[in-house]
Design an enzyme around this catalytic site. Structure first.
Site, PDB file in Angstrom:
ATOM      1  N   GLU A 171      15.674   5.655  -4.579  1.00  0.00           N
ATOM      2  CA  GLU A 171      15.510   4.542  -5.531  1.00  0.00           C
ATOM      3  C   GLU A 171      14.883   5.080  -6.813  1.00  0.00           C
ATOM      4  OE1 GLU A 171      13.182   1.215  -4.051  1.00  0.00           O
ATOM      5  OE2 GLU A 171      12.575   0.710  -6.104  1.00  0.00           O
ATOM      6  N   ARG A 190      11.949   2.368 -15.099  1.00  0.00           N
ATOM      7  CA  ARG A 190      10.681   2.274 -15.832  1.00  0.00           C
ATOM      8  C   ARG A 190      10.563   3.333 -16.908  1.00  0.00           C
ATOM      9  NH1 ARG A 190       6.540   1.711 -10.737  1.00  0.00           N
ATOM     10  NH2 ARG A 190       7.918   0.345  -9.570  1.00  0.00           N
ATOM     11  N   THR A 250      13.022  -1.484  -9.733  1.00  0.00           N
ATOM     12  CA  THR A 250      12.462  -2.241 -10.864  1.00  0.00           C
ATOM     13  C   THR A 250      13.583  -2.912 -11.664  1.00  0.00           C
ATOM     14  OG1 THR A 250      10.802  -0.456 -10.941  1.00  0.00           O
ATOM     15  CG2 THR A 250      10.585  -2.187 -12.566  1.00  0.00           C
ATOM     16  N   LYS A 282      12.473  -6.898   0.122  1.00  0.00           N
ATOM     17  CA  LYS A 282      11.365  -5.949  -0.044  1.00  0.00           C
ATOM     18  C   LYS A 282      10.091  -6.791   0.031  1.00  0.00           C
ATOM     19  CE  LYS A 282       9.426  -3.438  -4.016  1.00  0.00           C
ATOM     20  NZ  LYS A 282       9.699  -2.399  -5.022  1.00  0.00           N
TER      21      LYS A 282
HETATM   22  C1  3PG Z   1       6.376   0.733  -6.869  1.00  0.00           C
HETATM   23  O1  3PG Z   1       6.752  -0.323  -7.333  1.00  0.00           O
HETATM   24  O2  3PG Z   1       5.843   1.628  -7.537  1.00  0.00           O
HETATM   25  C2  3PG Z   1       6.675   0.942  -5.442  1.00  0.00           C
HETATM   26  O3  3PG Z   1       6.471  -0.218  -4.750  1.00  0.00           O
HETATM   27  C3  3PG Z   1       5.955   2.101  -4.849  1.00  0.00           C
HETATM   28  O4  3PG Z   1       4.670   1.785  -4.516  1.00  0.00           O
HETATM   29  P1  3PG Z   1       3.729   2.971  -4.054  1.00  0.00           P
HETATM   30  O5  3PG Z   1       3.517   3.850  -5.268  1.00  0.00           O
HETATM   31  O6  3PG Z   1       2.450   2.275  -3.626  1.00  0.00           O
HETATM   32  O7  3PG Z   1       4.410   3.683  -2.928  1.00  0.00           O
END
Ligand code: 3PG
Length: 207
Positions: free
Chosen positions: A40, A44, A68, A125
């Site tokens: 994934e 961002r 995201t 999720k």
């Molecule tokens: C995120 O949005 O950054 C993910 O959910 C990952 O979360 P994490 O960095 O706590 O694994």
């Protein structure tokens, strides 16, 4: 490939935020070499869409998706770049399961879960998993919502992933711990393959 099939490919979906497009292909190859084939890439960074395109074309064995994803437009752009799935931190108004690319929407409460189920989604999720009740929330959801399947993400680590993966309504977990920013910056692909290997060996009690 359906979302359900993709979620069953590996116990952990690495959540990747890639600043330098030159890192995309070696990072993807390092994760796949360690047994994590579902990747994934979060939208961002300005490089994200190019990274998805490059990884989808060049990383053999990878199933690359976008994270995201906050709008239908971003879902379409991800599909256009070659993403095979999209992940959102929440529910996107007006988006259904069968759009440009399968969508895994985020939920944090029973009310959001009910909205998502009404829209036709069955896989969600849980986000941010450790903050919104974690394992106990998922156990709670299993009674009234037996059809819902989850990929908890947010605060998941090698240490607590087994607790999530032991739940009957959890298919896989997501997390950034398998690709630490400093290892990516340093090009320490061997370390990332090692972290992926540990993660891909986690046992899952699949629903
Ligand atoms: C995120 O949005 O950054 C993910 O959910 C990952 O979360 P994490 O960095 O706590 O694994």
């Amino acid at each position: 490939m359906t979302l359900d099939e993709i979620m069953r490919l590996a116990p952990v979906i690495p959540v990747l935020t890639i600043e330098d497009p030159a890192h995309a292909i070696p990072l993807g190859r390092a994760l796949v070499a360690g047994g994590l084939s579902v990747l994934e890439v979060t939208l961002r960074t300005s490089a994200a869409i190019d990274c998805i395109r490059a990884m989808a074309q060049e990383v053999e064995g990878a199933v690359v998706g976008a994270g995201t994803v906050l709008s239908g437009g971003a879902r379409q752009a991800s599909a256009d770049a070659g993403a095979k799935f999209a992940v959102s931190p929440g529910l996107i108004d007006g988006e259904s399961p069968n759009g440009a690319v399968p969508l895994l929407p985020g939920i944090a409460t029973a009310t959001e879960l009910m909205r998502g189920l009404r829209a036709g989604f069955t896989a969600f999720k849980l986000f941010p998993a450790n903050v919104v009740g974690g394992v106990e929330a998922l156990k709670g959801f299993s009674g009234p919502f037996p059809e819902a399947r989850f990929c908890p993400t947010g605060g998941v680590s090698l240490a607590n992933a087994p607790d999530y993966l032991a739940l009957s309504n959890v298919v896989c977990v997501g997390g950034s711990w398998v690709a630490p920013a400093e290892a990516v910056r340093a090009g320490d692909w061997g370390r990332i393959t090692e972290l992926a290997r540990e993660a891909s060996a986690l046992a899952v009690r699949r629903p």
